[in-house]
Scaffold this active site. Structure first.
Site, PDB file in Angstrom:
ATOM      1  CB  SER A 355      13.359  -2.794  14.955  1.00 15.03           C
ATOM      2  OG  SER A 355      14.501  -2.087  15.371  1.00 15.03           O
ATOM      3  CG  ASP A 430      11.222   3.924  18.719  1.00  7.68           C
ATOM      4  OD1 ASP A 430      12.356   3.720  19.179  1.00  7.68           O
ATOM      5  OD2 ASP A 430      10.685   3.176  17.884  1.00  7.68           O
ATOM      6  CG  HIS A 507      -0.827  10.910 -15.923  1.00  8.01           C
ATOM      7  ND1 HIS A 507      -1.851  11.675 -15.400  1.00  8.01           N
ATOM      8  CD2 HIS A 507      -0.224  11.688 -16.863  1.00  8.01           C
ATOM      9  CE1 HIS A 507      -1.857  12.863 -15.969  1.00  8.01           C
ATOM     10  NE2 HIS A 507      -0.881  12.904 -16.864  1.00  8.01           N
TER      11      HIS A 507
END
Length: 558
Positions: A355, A430, A507
């Site tokens: 949270s 949630d 890269h």
């Protein structure tokens, strides 16, 4: 006489832990309070038993403390009422001050009686002797003996100071006057119209924002810092701490942060066990009403990791108030303690947050880039949308200004500064970090955290086509729906891995990557879905449901 005075002024003693075998490996793992019904009797048979005089005096002083706290929070309303009734005149205030003085003298007398009760108790006299010896000489033996007691943490000696690492100023430049560095919101453009008169006009708004943040705002954002709530939770916190110390051989420590706040921590060392995960340290960052005694620390413990839990400033044994700067200062000294005192390398440290703990977790990841991994459970990208959700729409300007100036929890911005592996855990039911209703999974701010992270790391892949398909995948609220969308786009995982590994080899690993720049739309969509699935896992539960140990997985990396 000196011992009697020490008993009068000494801290409250809560518990004397039973004798522990420091050589044995910790076996039992404490469960979260939501799943515990009856604790083992062996963990609760050593509460300190005060004598009658101390017990009753403690009750009176505790009651006075609660009344004082209630009076403190209600003082603005009480002052307004007394003013309206005309009770704030000098003729009324003077007698009231006499009553208040008499009450203070009575409470001082009660405190002396409590001290006499402690003085007659051999257990307390032994405890205060050990405490005084430890303050004079923090030897290993004195600290070992003191660890057998649970008492008011204000009197615990400091175990680690933020300045203790000798090389930190040379290597990291040292903190500023306020503390460690935070990402500040971009200042508004100051044009010719930004005159002294305009600044004076803005002053009332700035004062209002300050007052809101330091009164209502901070307590709404971090209810765990409210004294009355901590008082109500005290028995549960003491039980949770007993489980960590007695069943897991937990070691408590006090850390002194840059701002002078004292941070309460608990360390469980699994390096001497057969568990291979024990070589890794999980630093747990709790929620806005979470404490390490009863918080998310149980998940990595059950999974076999070494664990370091800590309480926010103003929570339980930690001092201060949980503003972003204080939070970052606390997290900084916790990480320094893990590296320089506990002996873990940054590559062996995992940050796990639940949270609102995502703020300190992402700050640590940004500030200590060599940390192994970051796991964010039920976290969000930015505080402003969630603050606007619970406040009246007419307050939009005030709420936005207050958050940005004083409570700026910019998790996504900080997370994008981290180059290592990240795992986001989204709760599909949630009710806290959704901006509409729990059933509307697309309003979960964990989605925005994922999208911002992927858009920063893989901007070409997360162009229009990739962004659209990831949003479709995020709409899935079950594993079956996820798998259906994933198979519909025929994601070839081996091909995605080969493309990413080839780019990395050519890269380097540093983000952002330009992979997908010369790719067709179908290829970008496949890569976007593959990356989204690797960075976010769903957990079908509400916000406060404890995360099972089997859901605690290390983030994906190439």
């Amino acid at each position: 006489m000196a011992k009697l005075l020490s008993c009068v002024l000494g801290p409250r003693l809560y518990k004397i832990y039973r004798e522990r075998d420091s050589e044995r490996a910790p076996s039992a793992v404490p469960e979260t309070p939501t799943s515990v019904t009856t604790p083992p009797s062996s963990s609760w048979d050593t509460y300190y038993q005060p004598r009658a005089l101390e017990k009753h005096a403690d009750s009176i002083l505790a009651l006075a403390s609660v009344f004082w706290s209630i009076s403190y929070y209600s003082s603005p309303f009480a002052a307004f009422y007394l003013y309206r009734k005309g009770y704030l005149s000098l003729s009324k205030v003077v007698p009231f001050s006499h009553y208040a003085g008499t009450l203070l003298l009575l409470l001082a007398g009660v405190a002396c009686l409590r001290g006499i009760g402690r003085w007659t108790n051999p257990q307390y006299r032994q405890f205060i002797t050990i405490l005084e010896a430890t303050h004079r000489n923090q030897s290993a033996e004195n600290k070992r003996q003191l660890a057998n007691y649970n008492f008011d943490f204000k009197s615990w000696p400091v175990d680690f100071h933020w300045e203790e690492p000798s090389s930190r100023k040379e290597s990291r430049g040292g903190p500023s006057r306020q503390g460690v560095a935070l990402l500040r919101p971009e200042p508004l453009h100051r044009g010719a119209a930004d005159t002294l008169l305009n600044r004076v006009k803005k002053l009332p708004c700035q004062i209002t924002s300050y007052l809101v943040a330091h009164t209502l705002g901070r307590r709404m954002l971090y209810p765990g810092s409210v004294y009355l709530l901590q008082k109500a939770l005290m028995p549960v916190l003491l039980q949770g701490q007993a489980r960590l110390v007695e069943e897991c051989n937990g070691r408590r420590a006090k850390l002194l942060a840059f701002d002078g706040n004292e941070i309460d921590t608990m360390f469980v060392d699994r390096r001497g066990t057969a568990e291979p995960q024990g070589q890794k340290l999980v630093i747990c960052c709790e929620g806005n009403a979470g404490f390490y005694e009863v918080g998310c620390i149980s998940t990595p413990l059950e999974a076999g990791y070494s664990v370091l839990g800590w309480n926010h400033p103003g929570f339980a044994g930690s001092t201060g108030v949980p503003f972003p700067q204080n939070e970052a200062n606390a997290m900084d000294v916790v990480v320094q303690f893990a590296i320089h005192r506990l002996g873990f390398q940054p590559q062996d440290i995992i940050i796990y947050a639940w949270s609102i703990g995502g703020f300190t977790a992402t700050w640590a990841a940004m500030s200590y880039p060599d940390i192994s991994a970051v796991i964010l459970d039920a976290s969000f990208d930015d505080l402003v949308p969630l603050a606007l959700k619970v406040m009246p729409d007419s307050w939009r300007g005030l709420v936005t200004r207050t958050v940005r100036q004083h409570l700026n929890l910019n998790n996504a911005e900080q997370l994008c500064r981290y180059q290592g592996p990240v795992l986001l855990i989204r709760r599909t039911k949630d009710e806290i970090i959704t901006t509409t209703v729990p059933e509307d999974i697309m309003s979960n701010r964990g989605n925005d955290l994922l999208l911002k992270l992927l858009q920063y790391r893989y901007p070409c892949v997360m162009a229009e086509e990739g962004l659209r398909v990831v949003r479709q995948w995020l709409e899935a609220s079950s594993q079956l729906e996820e798998a259906s969308i994933y198979s519909r786009w025929e994601v070839e995982e081996d091909w995605c891995l080969s493309v990413l590994r080839s780019y990395q080899a050519e890269h380097g690993p540093d983000f952002p990557w330009s992979v997908g720049e010369d790719m067709d739309a179908d290829g970008r969509q496949q890569l976007a879905l593959f990356l989204a699935q690797k960075h976010l896992h769903n957990f079908e539960a509400t916000h406060c449901t404890p995360l099972p140990a089997h859901n605690f997985q290390m983030p994906w990396h190439l």
